[in-house]
Design an enzyme around this catalytic site. Structure first.
Site, short mmCIF file in Angstrom:
data_model
loop_
_atom_site.label_atom_id
_atom_site.label_comp_id
_atom_site.label_asym_id
_atom_site.label_seq_id
_atom_site.Cartn_x
_atom_site.Cartn_y
_atom_site.Cartn_z
N ASN A 298 -1.78 0.01 7.31
CA ASN A 298 -1.31 -1.34 7.61
C ASN A 298 -0.48 -1.98 6.50
O ASN A 298 -0.37 -3.19 6.42
CB ASN A 298 -2.46 -2.22 8.08
N LYS B 234 0.84 -1.20 0.00
CA LYS B 234 0.00 0.00 0.00
C LYS B 234 0.88 1.26 0.00
O LYS B 234 2.09 1.18 0.24
CB LYS B 234 -0.92 -0.05 1.22
N GLU C 277 -9.78 -10.21 -7.75
CA GLU C 277 -8.85 -9.09 -7.56
C GLU C 277 -7.73 -9.13 -8.61
O GLU C 277 -7.33 -8.08 -9.12
CB GLU C 277 -8.27 -9.14 -6.14
N HIS D 114 -1.83 -5.30 1.38
CA HIS D 114 -3.10 -5.99 1.11
C HIS D 114 -2.80 -7.42 0.68
O HIS D 114 -1.84 -7.66 -0.06
CB HIS D 114 -3.87 -5.30 -0.03
N TYR E 51 -12.68 -2.41 -3.09
CA TYR E 51 -13.25 -2.30 -1.74
C TYR E 51 -14.77 -2.16 -1.76
O TYR E 51 -15.36 -1.60 -0.83
CB TYR E 51 -12.59 -1.14 -0.98
N1 UDP Z 1 -9.62 -0.59 7.45
C1 UDP Z 1 -9.66 0.54 8.23
N2 UDP Z 1 -10.41 0.53 9.37
C2 UDP Z 1 -11.10 -0.56 9.78
C3 UDP Z 1 -11.05 -1.73 8.98
C4 UDP Z 1 -10.29 -1.71 7.83
O1 UDP Z 1 -9.06 1.55 7.88
O2 UDP Z 1 -11.76 -0.52 10.81
C5 UDP Z 1 -8.83 -0.60 6.21
C6 UDP Z 1 -7.48 -1.28 6.39
O3 UDP Z 1 -6.54 -0.60 5.55
C7 UDP Z 1 -7.76 -2.67 5.82
C8 UDP Z 1 -8.72 -2.34 4.68
O4 UDP Z 1 -9.54 -1.30 5.20
O5 UDP Z 1 -6.59 -3.32 5.39
C9 UDP Z 1 -9.59 -3.50 4.22
O6 UDP Z 1 -10.27 -4.04 5.31
P1 UDP Z 1 -10.39 -5.62 5.49
O7 UDP Z 1 -11.36 -5.87 6.58
O8 UDP Z 1 -10.64 -6.26 4.17
O9 UDP Z 1 -8.93 -6.01 6.04
P2 UDP Z 1 -7.72 -6.81 5.35
O10 UDP Z 1 -8.32 -7.85 4.45
O11 UDP Z 1 -6.88 -5.80 4.60
O12 UDP Z 1 -6.96 -7.40 6.51
MG MG Z 2 -9.79 -7.75 3.00
#
Ligand code: UDP
Ligand code: MG
Length: 157
Positions: free
Chosen positions: A123, A20, A137, A126, A60
């Site tokens: 974080n 990211k 994706e 991805h 997303y």
């Molecule tokens: N995210 C965030 N706040 C939250 C949950 C998710 O900013 O409370 C962001 C974070 O960057 C995350 C992305 O949205 O990686 C996608 O969320 P997902 O639940 O799919 O998490 P991931 O699959 O990336 O672990």
């Molecule tokens: Mg995810």
């Protein structure tokens, strides 16, 4: 006959991994690539790009109603990212384990998020969360001519 030349082993699972924008800014691209290479996965596609808004909206889509969605799109648009496709046995599940919890504060040391990040919303990486999602994706981020189907005769799981 060596097992790796049989069709069953050549048809491999693939996943979408993206460093990211915060990971690119922090020069973590090399460290992240290294972890996937040393685990034994095979890189079959990679590009750096400023993510188009439409691609992020598709990527997303399931989160569009969440309160953090606008900030997430701003974050993912804040600079270039590095999108990659990695291939290998159980790569989707193993990648998620290597990446760690979504909330970096809860991510275990030794995981990518647990080693490089402390915030949920910054974080670093991805990783697709299922084989079906990975296929969607990959076709969203890459066209087929950008994926390289090469034989790894050096090492293959
Ligand atoms: N995210 C965030 N706040 C939250 C949950 C998710 O900013 O409370 C962001 C974070 O960057 C995350 C992305 O949205 O990686 C996608 O969320 P997902 O639940 O799919 O998490 P991931 O699959 O990336 O672990
Ligand atoms: Mg995810």
């Amino acid at each position: 006959r060596h097992f790796s030349s049989s069709a069953a082993f050549r048809i491999q699972e693939r996943t979408l991994i993206a460093v990211k924008p915060d990971g690119v800014q922090r020069r973590l691209v090399g460290d992240i690539i290294k972890r996937f290479e040393q685990r034994g996965f095979k890189l079959v596609g990679m590009k750096m790009l400023q993510a188009p808004e439409g691609v992020l909206a598709d990527h997303y889509h399931d989160l569009r109603q969440k309160s953090f969605y606008p900030a997430l799109i701003r974050y993912m648009s804040s600079g270039p990212l590095v999108a990659m496709v990695w291939e290998g046995y159980n790569v989707v599940g193993t990648s998620r384990a290597m990446v760690g919890e979504t909330n970096s504060a809860e991510a275990k040391p030794g995981t990518i998020r647990g080693d490089f990040s402390i915030h949920m919303s910054r974080n670093v990486i991805h990783a697709s969360d299922s084989v079906e999602v990975a296929q969607k994706e990959i076709s969203l981020w890459f066209c087929s001519s950008e994926l390289v189907d090469w034989d790894s005769n050096f090492y293959q799981v």
